[in-house]
Design an enzyme around this catalytic site. Sequence first.
Site, PDB file in Angstrom:
ATOM      1  CG  HIS A  14      -0.405   0.207   2.523  1.00 18.35           C
ATOM      2  ND1 HIS A  14      -1.167   0.393   3.652  1.00 18.35           N
ATOM      3  CD2 HIS A  14       0.883   0.239   2.955  1.00 18.35           C
ATOM      4  CE1 HIS A  14      -0.388   0.541   4.704  1.00 18.35           C
ATOM      5  NE2 HIS A  14       0.863   0.443   4.306  1.00 18.35           N
ATOM      6  CG  HIS A  39       5.337   0.582   2.608  1.00 19.73           C
ATOM      7  ND1 HIS A  39       4.759   1.812   2.390  1.00 19.73           N
ATOM      8  CD2 HIS A  39       4.743   0.070   3.712  1.00 19.73           C
ATOM      9  CE1 HIS A  39       3.873   2.039   3.354  1.00 19.73           C
ATOM     10  NE2 HIS A  39       3.833   1.003   4.159  1.00 19.73           N
ATOM     11  CG  HIS A  41       2.611  -3.470   6.115  1.00 23.49           C
ATOM     12  ND1 HIS A  41       3.473  -3.076   7.111  1.00 23.49           N
ATOM     13  CD2 HIS A  41       2.194  -2.331   5.516  1.00 23.49           C
ATOM     14  CE1 HIS A  41       3.576  -1.764   7.114  1.00 23.49           C
ATOM     15  NE2 HIS A  41       2.808  -1.270   6.150  1.00 23.49           N
ATOM     16  CG  HIS A  80       0.769 -12.433  -2.761  1.00 19.36           C
ATOM     17  ND1 HIS A  80       0.402 -13.120  -1.632  1.00 19.36           N
ATOM     18  CD2 HIS A  80       2.093 -12.658  -2.923  1.00 19.36           C
ATOM     19  CE1 HIS A  80       1.459 -13.745  -1.143  1.00 19.36           C
ATOM     20  NE2 HIS A  80       2.502 -13.485  -1.890  1.00 19.36           N
ATOM     21  CD  GLU A 124       0.037  -1.124   8.664  1.00 21.14           C
ATOM     22  OE1 GLU A 124      -0.751  -0.871   7.734  1.00 21.14           O
ATOM     23  OE2 GLU A 124       0.487  -0.241   9.428  1.00 21.14           O
TER      24      GLU A 124
HETATM   25 NI    NI Z   1       2.443   0.624   5.639  1.00 23.12          NI
END
Ligand code: NI
Length: 137
Positions: A14, A39, A41, A80, A124
Amino acid sequence: MVYVTRREIFSASHRLFNPNLSEEENNSLFGKCNNPNGHGHNYTLEVTICGEVNPKTGYLIDLKLLKQIIIDNVINKVDHKNLNLDVDFLAGKIPTAENIAIAVWDELENKIPNGKLYSIRLLETENNYIEYKGKNV
Ligand code: NI
């Protein structure tokens, strides 16, 4: 009242930015999370159902069924994927953990056949999580 929780994991990318704000404001609000190319997570999603045990089965809800509901309605749509671009239920939302947790609640709330949705917890990172318990708590 008993509480049953199913945990699923997914990986997604995101970028945090608000298209209505200037580049400077986005940088100051979101810092590295505003990097243009995004980036990723590894998220952990925990879905908790509450209710009464069914005396016939001894279950509140069959966990195999709960797992399948989460996979069909959430995991298959986010795993993904780019959360800014690819996910119908996040369209137009800044994909923070808060907004993802609320959107997941809205996706699942009416799909639980036994008991009711009690909370959505979204991790997260190892150290940060968001918990959402619906509008009326
Ligand atoms: Ni983030």
